[in-house]
Design a protein around this motif. Structure first.
Motif, short mmCIF file in Angstrom:
data_model
loop_
_atom_site.label_atom_id
_atom_site.label_comp_id
_atom_site.label_asym_id
_atom_site.label_seq_id
_atom_site.Cartn_x
_atom_site.Cartn_y
_atom_site.Cartn_z
N LEU A 181 0.83 -1.22 0.00
CA LEU A 181 0.00 0.00 0.00
C LEU A 181 0.86 1.26 0.00
CD1 LEU A 181 -3.09 -0.56 2.35
CD2 LEU A 181 -3.11 -0.02 -0.08
N GLN A 184 2.14 2.09 -3.47
CA GLN A 184 1.13 2.77 -4.32
C GLN A 184 1.01 4.24 -3.92
OE1 GLN A 184 0.24 0.68 -6.70
NE2 GLN A 184 1.29 -0.86 -5.44
N SER A 185 1.05 4.48 -2.62
CA SER A 185 0.88 5.84 -2.10
C SER A 185 2.01 6.77 -2.56
CB SER A 185 0.84 5.78 -0.57
OG SER A 185 0.57 7.05 -0.03
N SER A 200 -4.89 0.61 -4.95
CA SER A 200 -4.88 0.63 -3.48
C SER A 200 -6.20 0.12 -2.91
CB SER A 200 -4.63 2.06 -2.97
OG SER A 200 -3.34 2.49 -3.33
#
Length: 425
Positions: A181, A184-185, A200
């Motif tokens: 995650l 992706q952030s 996400s």
């Protein structure tokens, strides 16, 4: 929206390191004091030790006290760390816009997971006999005087190889999803577009299913098996609720401190109001689970189930009675009374007071979950307790602030950032 980067001063970093060092010193001082005090009691303690050995328990020493505190604090902080990941995933699957300003705080909370996982493994491998009665091999040998038919019936689940495999899988899964995650952030920050956001959501949906299973089983493994004869079908929810309120309090406190330091310009009183509502609401949820577990056992009055509360309310000459009432006051009465009104949830000073109290209250909640099963009537609050709490707090704050400083505090390309700026409740 312009990037905001957290700058951690040398002074702040040194404070955390000092906290770790002071914690270690206090632990060592506490160990020497405990060793000397147990050494001076002579015959009385010898008789107690013999009685304890007959009952299938070992005499309580500084080793038991140290490992109990190490376990308690590590499980508490692992819980806060995984709640950062859990709440991030919830925001994604709910398509939430209000939470964008606190997203990086939630992501940073989980920085403790790798350290917590290693410590969990080490403390179990070294101190398992001080913590878990079921690790005594003689309990499973039929002709042995220590043979326990109840634990023998649980041996397929409660055995060290399977226990360790579960531990590695649980923490490993949380670390993996946290890395996935976070990737992706950060990618979204660098490249923009909706691709990272949609991915996400998919990752979060998978994680929430995994978390539902792993968080329940970790609560059984790491906390409930300390009282290895006892079980509760509500216990996993109870541990989760305690972790969750503590995680929400840590998130709220961090948001306030960052705001007061001149960061998080997008955060306003409406976001604080929402955080206050979460702390308020889930304090009631925790109380509901506490009462449900207690009331059902009291009403049914089955000896093998009531024993858990008997130990804590009446056992060991009332050693834990005040703690049971204290956690109800700190985790229910106090936050409810102080956060009842709309205005209170929007005031930083009120939220800070409540969050500090709630964080200590839920640490105390884990204390009452762990100590009666490991130390029985010999637990206390001294240098070992203060030292381990400072030691773990220092480590947690060090890794948490470093991760917080490693990316922009505001996710600049988040699709709901504009909505978050104009959020109003």
């Amino acid at each position: 929206m312009i990037e905001e980067r957290l700058s951690i001063s040398k002074r702040t970093s040194n404070r955390f390191l000092f906290m770790i060092g002071l914690g270690l010193v206090l632990m060592i001082v506490g160990i020497f004091i405990t060793m000397n005090s147990t050494g001076h009691h002579g015959g009385g303690h010898g008789e107690e030790a013999a009685a304890a050995a007959e009952g299938g328990h070992h005499a309580i020493t500084w080793v038991n006290r140290l490992f109990s505190n190490l376990w308690l604090n590590n499980v508490y902080f692992i819980g806060i760390a995984v709640i950062g990941l859990f709440f991030t995933a919830v925001q994604y699957v709910a398509y939430a816009g209000w939470s964008v300003p606190i997203k990086r705080i939630l992501e940073a909370l989980s920085a403790y997971l790798p350290i917590g996982g290693i410590l969990l493994l080490v403390v179990f491998l070294i101190g398992k006999h001080q913590l878990f009665h079921w690790t005594d091999e003689t309990l499973y040998i039929k002709d042995n005087a220590n043979y326990d038919p109840i634990l023998a019936g649980k041996q397929a689940f409660l055995n060290e190889p399977f226990y360790l495999i579960r531990m590695v899988i649980f923490v490993g899964a949380w670390i993996f999803f946290d890395w996935w995650l976070r990737k992706q952030s950060i990618g979204e920050d660098l490249n923009g577009g909706l691709e990272y956001y949609h991915k996400s959501i998919r990752i979060s949906a998978i994680f929430l299913v995994v978390f539902g299973v792993t968080s329940s089983m970790s609560a059984w493994d790491w906390v409930m098996t300390i009282d290895s004869h006892w079980f509760s079908t509500l216990f996993a929810w109870y541990v989760f609720s305690s972790w969750f309120v503590a995680g929400l309090a840590a998130t709220t406190l961090t948001a306030i401190y960052l705001k007061q330091a001149g960061y998080l310009k997008v955060l306003n009183s409406n976001h604080l109001h929402d955080l206050g509502k979460f702390v308020f609401g889930f304090s009631i949820f925790w109380t509901y689970l506490w009462f449900s577990q207690f009331m059902l056992y009291w009403y049914a009055n089955l000896p093998e189930e009531v024993v858990y509360f008997q130990e804590r309310f009446h056992g060991y000459d009332g050693h834990y009675t005040w703690i049971m009432f204290a956690i109800l006051f700190l985790n229910f009465v106090f936050p409810i009374l102080l956060l009842m009104t709309r205005d209170a949830k929007r005031q930083m000073i009120m939220l800070k007071i409540v969050c500090f109290v709630v964080l200590f209250g839920h640490w105390l909640d884990f204390y009452q979950m762990v100590m009666p099963g490991t130390l029985r009537g010999e637990s206390g609050f001294g240098f070992i307790e203060l030292g381990t709490l400072l030691f773990f707090t220092g480590i947690f704050l060090t890794v948490f602030t470093r991760k917080l400083a490693s990316a922009s505090l505001v996710p600049v390309n988040h699709p709901f950032l504009e909505e978050a700026v104009h959020h109003h409740v």
